[in-house]
Scaffold this motif. Structure first.
Motif, PDB file in Angstrom:
ATOM      1  N   GLY A  66      13.889  15.596  -7.909  1.00 51.74           N
ATOM      2  CA  GLY A  66      13.868  14.475  -8.852  1.00 51.74           C
ATOM      3  C   GLY A  66      14.828  13.347  -8.495  1.00 51.74           C
ATOM      4  N   ILE A  67      15.451  13.426  -7.325  1.00 43.94           N
ATOM      5  CA  ILE A  67      16.440  12.401  -6.970  1.00 43.94           C
ATOM      6  C   ILE A  67      15.766  11.128  -6.447  1.00 43.94           C
ATOM      7  N   GLY A  68      14.499  11.268  -5.970  1.00 48.75           N
ATOM      8  CA  GLY A  68      13.779  10.066  -5.525  1.00 48.75           C
ATOM      9  C   GLY A  68      13.329  10.078  -4.072  1.00 48.75           C
ATOM     10  N   LYS A  69      13.275  11.248  -3.451  1.00 47.05           N
ATOM     11  CA  LYS A  69      12.902  11.335  -2.033  1.00 47.05           C
ATOM     12  C   LYS A  69      11.470  10.875  -1.794  1.00 47.05           C
ATOM     13  N   THR A  70      10.540  11.426  -2.585  1.00 44.30           N
ATOM     14  CA  THR A  70       9.126  11.084  -2.384  1.00 44.30           C
ATOM     15  C   THR A  70       8.874   9.604  -2.681  1.00 44.30           C
ATOM     16  N   LYS A  71       9.590   9.082  -3.676  1.00 48.32           N
ATOM     17  CA  LYS A  71       9.444   7.661  -4.021  1.00 48.32           C
ATOM     18  C   LYS A  71       9.822   6.791  -2.825  1.00 48.32           C
ATOM     19  N   ILE A  72      10.896   7.165  -2.140  1.00 47.51           N
ATOM     20  CA  ILE A  72      11.365   6.393  -0.980  1.00 47.51           C
ATOM     21  C   ILE A  72      10.322   6.450   0.139  1.00 47.51           C
ATOM     22  N   ILE A  73       9.778   7.632   0.362  1.00 47.43           N
ATOM     23  CA  ILE A  73       8.770   7.779   1.421  1.00 47.43           C
ATOM     24  C   ILE A  73       7.526   6.952   1.095  1.00 47.43           C
ATOM     25  N   ARG A  74       7.105   6.995  -0.172  1.00 46.20           N
ATOM     26  CA  ARG A  74       5.914   6.206  -0.559  1.00 46.20           C
ATOM     27  C   ARG A  74       6.151   4.721  -0.354  1.00 46.20           C
ATOM     28  N   LYS A  75       7.363   4.278  -0.692  1.00 42.28           N
ATOM     29  CA  LYS A  75       7.680   2.854  -0.540  1.00 42.28           C
ATOM     30  C   LYS A  75       7.648   2.491   0.949  1.00 42.28           C
ATOM     31  N   PHE A  76       8.191   3.364   1.783  1.00 38.97           N
ATOM     32  CA  PHE A  76       8.207   3.109   3.227  1.00 38.97           C
ATOM     33  C   PHE A  76       6.774   3.032   3.762  1.00 38.97           C
ATOM     34  N   LEU A  77       5.922   3.895   3.230  1.00 36.77           N
ATOM     35  CA  LEU A  77       4.514   3.868   3.652  1.00 36.77           C
ATOM     36  C   LEU A  77       3.841   2.561   3.215  1.00 36.77           C
ATOM     37  N   ARG A  78       4.203   2.093   2.014  1.00 31.53           N
ATOM     38  CA  ARG A  78       3.620   0.818   1.562  1.00 31.53           C
ATOM     39  C   ARG A  78       4.100  -0.327   2.443  1.00 31.53           C
ATOM     40  N   ASP A  79       5.361  -0.214   2.910  1.00 31.89           N
ATOM     41  CA  ASP A  79       5.898  -1.264   3.782  1.00 31.89           C
ATOM     42  C   ASP A  79       5.258  -1.244   5.171  1.00 31.89           C
ATOM     43  N   HIS A  80       4.732  -0.081   5.544  1.00 25.80           N
ATOM     44  CA  HIS A  80       4.112   0.051   6.879  1.00 25.80           C
ATOM     45  C   HIS A  80       2.735   0.685   6.744  1.00 25.80           C
ATOM     46  N   PRO A  81       1.811  -0.034   6.155  1.00 31.52           N
ATOM     47  CA  PRO A  81       0.501   0.560   5.878  1.00 31.52           C
ATOM     48  C   PRO A  81      -0.361   0.692   7.135  1.00 31.52           C
ATOM     49  N   ALA A  82      -1.362   1.534   7.017  1.00 24.04           N
ATOM     50  CA  ALA A  82      -2.345   1.646   8.093  1.00 24.04           C
ATOM     51  C   ALA A  82      -3.166   0.367   8.085  1.00 24.04           C
ATOM     52  N   CYS A  83      -3.647  -0.065   9.235  1.00 20.96           N
ATOM     53  CA  CYS A  83      -4.537  -1.219   9.190  1.00 20.96           C
ATOM     54  C   CYS A  83      -5.678  -1.073  10.186  1.00 20.96           C
ATOM     55  N   PHE A  84      -6.726  -1.780   9.858  1.00 24.28           N
ATOM     56  CA  PHE A  84      -7.935  -1.695  10.674  1.00 24.28           C
ATOM     57  C   PHE A  84      -8.186  -3.051  11.312  1.00 24.28           C
ATOM     58  N   ASP A  85      -8.251  -3.076  12.619  1.00 21.11           N
ATOM     59  CA  ASP A  85      -8.493  -4.329  13.326  1.00 21.11           C
ATOM     60  C   ASP A  85      -9.998  -4.491  13.517  1.00 21.11           C
ATOM     61  N   ARG A  86     -10.578  -5.467  12.801  1.00 17.90           N
ATOM     62  CA  ARG A  86     -12.034  -5.659  12.886  1.00 17.90           C
ATOM     63  C   ARG A  86     -12.479  -6.032  14.293  1.00 17.90           C
ATOM     64  N   GLY A  87     -11.647  -6.806  14.974  1.00 13.80           N
ATOM     65  CA  GLY A  87     -11.992  -7.263  16.325  1.00 13.80           C
ATOM     66  C   GLY A  87     -12.165  -6.101  17.283  1.00 13.80           C
ATOM     67  N   THR A  88     -11.166  -5.235  17.322  1.00 11.43           N
ATOM     68  CA  THR A  88     -11.208  -4.132  18.286  1.00 11.43           C
ATOM     69  C   THR A  88     -11.846  -2.878  17.706  1.00 11.43           C
ATOM     70  N   GLY A  89     -11.954  -2.837  16.393  1.00  8.38           N
ATOM     71  CA  GLY A  89     -12.514  -1.656  15.738  1.00  8.38           C
ATOM     72  C   GLY A  89     -11.548  -0.483  15.747  1.00  8.38           C
ATOM     73  N   ILE A  90     -10.268  -0.788  15.983  1.00 10.05           N
ATOM     74  CA  ILE A  90      -9.282   0.303  16.066  1.00 10.05           C
ATOM     75  C   ILE A  90      -8.404   0.330  14.808  1.00 10.05           C
TER      76      ILE A  90
END
Ligand SMILES: Nc1ncnc2c1ncn2[C@@H]1O[C@H](COP(=O)(O)OP(=O)(O)OP(=O)(O)O)[C@@H](O)[C@H]1O
Ligand SMILES: [Mg+2]
Length: 305
Positions: A66-90
């Motif tokens: 309950g100290i906030g570990k998962t919250k920190i990880i989720r925030k980090f994931l939001r800061d570095h999201p997955a992305c899809f490049d339409r041009g390369t399809g990757i």
């Protein structure tokens, strides 16, 4: 109508909403950047930019439940999201995070990673094959960091299972040449310490409970600036700060839950602000531990009258 000067500008319009909407808003999930969370995120950021080398640094983010570990990880994931490049399809996924499987089994690590990569497949293949698929996907998606949350679940396994599992994740990080981040409780730290090679590799970041200091005031003041109450709350006083700490033992999840409870009560009662008296109600929703103490105190208080 007053323009709710006690709230931060972006939050003023919320105070004009109806009770039900405001209560829903108070109860919604949110992210508040605390000093400790900011420091942890900065450390993760630093590791993400670490150049690939044979021996990558690893980090254990540990602290009480309950100290906030998962919250920190989720925030980090939001800061570095997955992305899809339409041009390369990757598709690319710089940060890959998974939750520790219920049992420390090698196959389940690959299963968890494939799900995190958005490619859950049939788990009928051999462990070797799953590992190959996993490594190749992680490489092609440009993974630069692996995060495993709830690593303390490792402890449900036998000592041998634990050692095998720790080696699996270490080799995975070695093969990929990416930093490995584990998050868990103090028990996880103990488990990692049983493997001298891993203990040597892991840097530890301890998330501490809140204590009676400037940071607690900052947290309460930030909450005072966003909770949609129509009158200014009394959150900056030492008395309120001490009360909140006493009722929550300085645990982040409990602080948020307590503040949510008193804020909802302030809306329902029509008081529209939080004061020291808000924390004396008999209907506070507290975790079992603090609730017992709170009730005992109440009984003593009544007996002495
Ligand atoms: N930075 C934050 N902003 C807003 N709420 C937070 C924050 N950190 C923690 N909380 C509150 O505390 C709760 C617990 O946080 P979290 O799930 O991250 O804890 P944890 O350390 O992962 O615990 P566990 O070890 O049990 O998994 C959250 O659901 C949220 O209500
Ligand atoms: Mg967690």
């Amino acid at each position: 109508m007053s323009d709710y000067q006690h709230l931060l500008p972006a939050y003023r319009s919320h105070a004009a909403l109806g009770d039900a909407e405001r209560i829903a808003w108070i109860r919604a999930d949110r992210w508040l950047e605390t000093a400790q969370a900011r420091a942890a995120l900065a450390r993760l950021e630093d590791l993400l930019s670490y150049p690939a080398r044979d021996r990558m640094p690893c980090l254990l983010l540990y602290g009480d439940t309950g100290i906030g570990k998962t919250k920190i990880i989720r925030k980090f994931l939001r800061d570095h999201p997955a992305c899809f490049d339409r041009g390369t399809g990757i598709s690319s996924m710089p940060v890959v995070a998974m939750q520790m499987p219920a049992e420390p089994l090698e196959r389940d690590v690959y299963g968890g990673l494939l799900t995190a990569l958005g490619a859950p497949g049939p788990m009928t293949d051999s462990t070797y094959r799953l590992k190959e698929v996993c490594l190749s996907l992680l490489r092609s998606m440009g993974a630069r960091m692996l995060i495993i949350d709830e690593i303390h679940a490792l402890l449900v396994g036998s000592f041998r299972q634990q050692r095998i599992f720790l080696n699996v994740i270490r080799f995975l990080a070695n093969d990929l040449r990416v930093p490995l981040i584990c998050a868990g409780t103090e028990a996880a730290r103990q488990a990692l310490l049983t493997d001298p090679q891993l203990a040597e590799r892991f840097e530890a970041f301890h998330l501490e409970r809140w204590t009676d200091d400037f940071q607690v005031s900052q947290l309460l003041t930030s909450l005072g600036g966003i909770l949609p109450l129509r009158r200014p709350s009394d959150l900056a006083t030492t008395a309120v700060r001490r009360k909140v700490l006493a009722l929550t033992d300085g645990m982040t999840s409990r602080i948020f839950r307590l503040m949510e409870t008193v804020a909802v009560e302030a809306v329902r009662s029509g008081d529209e602000c939080i004061t020291i008296d808000s924390f004396d109600g008999d209907n506070l929703v507290l975790p079992l531990v603090s609730m017992t103490r709170h009730m005992e105190k109440g009984l003593r208080h009544r007996a002495s009258r």
